[in-house]
Design an enzyme around this catalytic site. Structure first.
Site, mmCIF file in Angstrom:
data_model
loop_
_atom_site.group_PDB
_atom_site.id
_atom_site.type_symbol
_atom_site.label_atom_id
_atom_site.label_comp_id
_atom_site.label_asym_id
_atom_site.label_seq_id
_atom_site.Cartn_x
_atom_site.Cartn_y
_atom_site.Cartn_z
ATOM 1 N N LYS A 178 -26.099 29.421 17.488
ATOM 2 C CA LYS A 178 -26.774 30.023 18.572
ATOM 3 C C LYS A 178 -27.367 28.669 19.363
ATOM 4 C CE LYS A 178 -29.280 32.164 21.726
ATOM 5 N NZ LYS A 178 -30.379 33.047 21.615
ATOM 6 N N LYS A 246 -36.531 24.325 24.490
ATOM 7 C CA LYS A 246 -36.948 24.516 23.222
ATOM 8 C C LYS A 246 -35.862 24.466 22.251
ATOM 9 C CE LYS A 246 -37.497 28.270 21.438
ATOM 10 N NZ LYS A 246 -36.573 29.306 20.675
#
Length: 300
Positions: A178, A246
């Site tokens: 991911k 992030k």
């Protein structure tokens, strides 16, 4: 459905994912940190709202978490009034299994899973890719890390939320994939913003740019989905800039540990950070155009 499902986190993605779980016929218990939000959501979607993650665990066989970062995952699963605490109150004889769909560091996933294992609780990581419309449609792509038996147990649940479900390897590998995917997407989005500014500065018609690139080697999902909002300076939030930053930072940390350079991701990180600095952290990452325009000293 035999398995009772708990869902932690009802944000942009989580609320839509959980709605599809409810539509699939599962007995669903939900919690989110915003006071009153879970109750309103539960009334609209035929679920039960409770006041703590521990209560979710007590009423569930599988608990899905969809929160912001590793600290929040650890808090809702292992912290005070968390899932591990509530597991003691479960009446069901089936093993409790946690499915974390948040995007966090693989090292955090493995550490949290080890803490849960000490309490007899299983865990897999199952982050998703796809925007909020795909979450609403139940057509997300879900990459799963963990034991095969846990993957097979959760497959029917995951199929209620996603279209492509892939078991990618051991615990943490779903998160790693991911992070790589999101970093590629961020690098591509930054390139789209820069290409739009260059085309505009050199007199290229922007409609023509989009049409030609989408039919050629420059084709991308980011050109298709973000060129329009970038041109319109429309930053209606589908995926917050601060959340993408992030993810890219986490990917670069893993790359550094592995001794592998990822300069395209590093550039995307800097562009996202500059976009944050311009006050667009809570806006969609289409706001990358602001940083590209700032570097060029011109506006579309």
């Amino acid at each position: 459905m035999a398995e009772r499902i708990g869902f932690l986190g009802l944000g942009i993605m989580g609320s839509r994912m959980a709605a599809n779980v409810a539509k699939a016929g599962y007995e669903l218990t939900v919690w989110t940190h915003t006071e009153g939000k879970a109750e309103r959501w539960a009334q609209e979607n035929g679920a039960t709202a409770v006041s703590t993650p521990a209560e979710v665990a007590g009423a569930s066989d599988i608990v899905v978490s969809m929160v912001v970062d590793g600290a929040q995952v650890e808090s809702v699963l292992c912290g005070e009034s968390g899932v591990a605490e509530g597991a003691r109150e479960r009446a069901s004889g089936s093993d409790l299994l946690c499915v974390d769909s948040s995007t966090i560091a693989p090292t955090d996933t493995r550490r949290i899973a080890a803490r849960l294992k000490e309490r007899g609780i299983g865990m897999i990581d199952a982050p998703v890719t796809g925007s909020s419309p795909r979450a609403e449609a139940g057509t997300l792509t879900i990459m799963v890390g963990g034991e095969t038996r846990d993957f097979e147990r959760t497959r029917p649940l995951l199929e209620a939320m996603g279209e492509l479900i892939v078991h990618v390897g051991e615990l943490g590998q779903g998160e790693m994939l991911k992070l790589i995917n999101n970093s590629l997407g961020a690098a591509n989005a930054a390139a789209v913003a820069e290409a739009l500014v260059l085309a505009d500065a050199t007199g290229v018609d922007l409609d023509a740019l989009v049409a030609v690139t989408q039919a050629g080697s420059g084709a991308s999902a980011q050109m298709q989905s973000k060129a329009g909002p970038m041109r319109a300076h429309d930053y209606s939030t589908l995926f917050k800039t601060e959340h993408l930053l992030k993810d890219v930072r986490l990917c670069l940390e893993e790359a550094q540990t592995a001794g592998v350079p990822f300069p395209a991701a590093a550039h995307a990180r800097d562009m996202l950070a500059a976009t944050m600095g311009r006050g667009h952290g809570a806006d969609d990452y289409a706001a990358l155009i602001e940083s590209a325009e700032g570097l060029a000293g011109r506006r579309l």
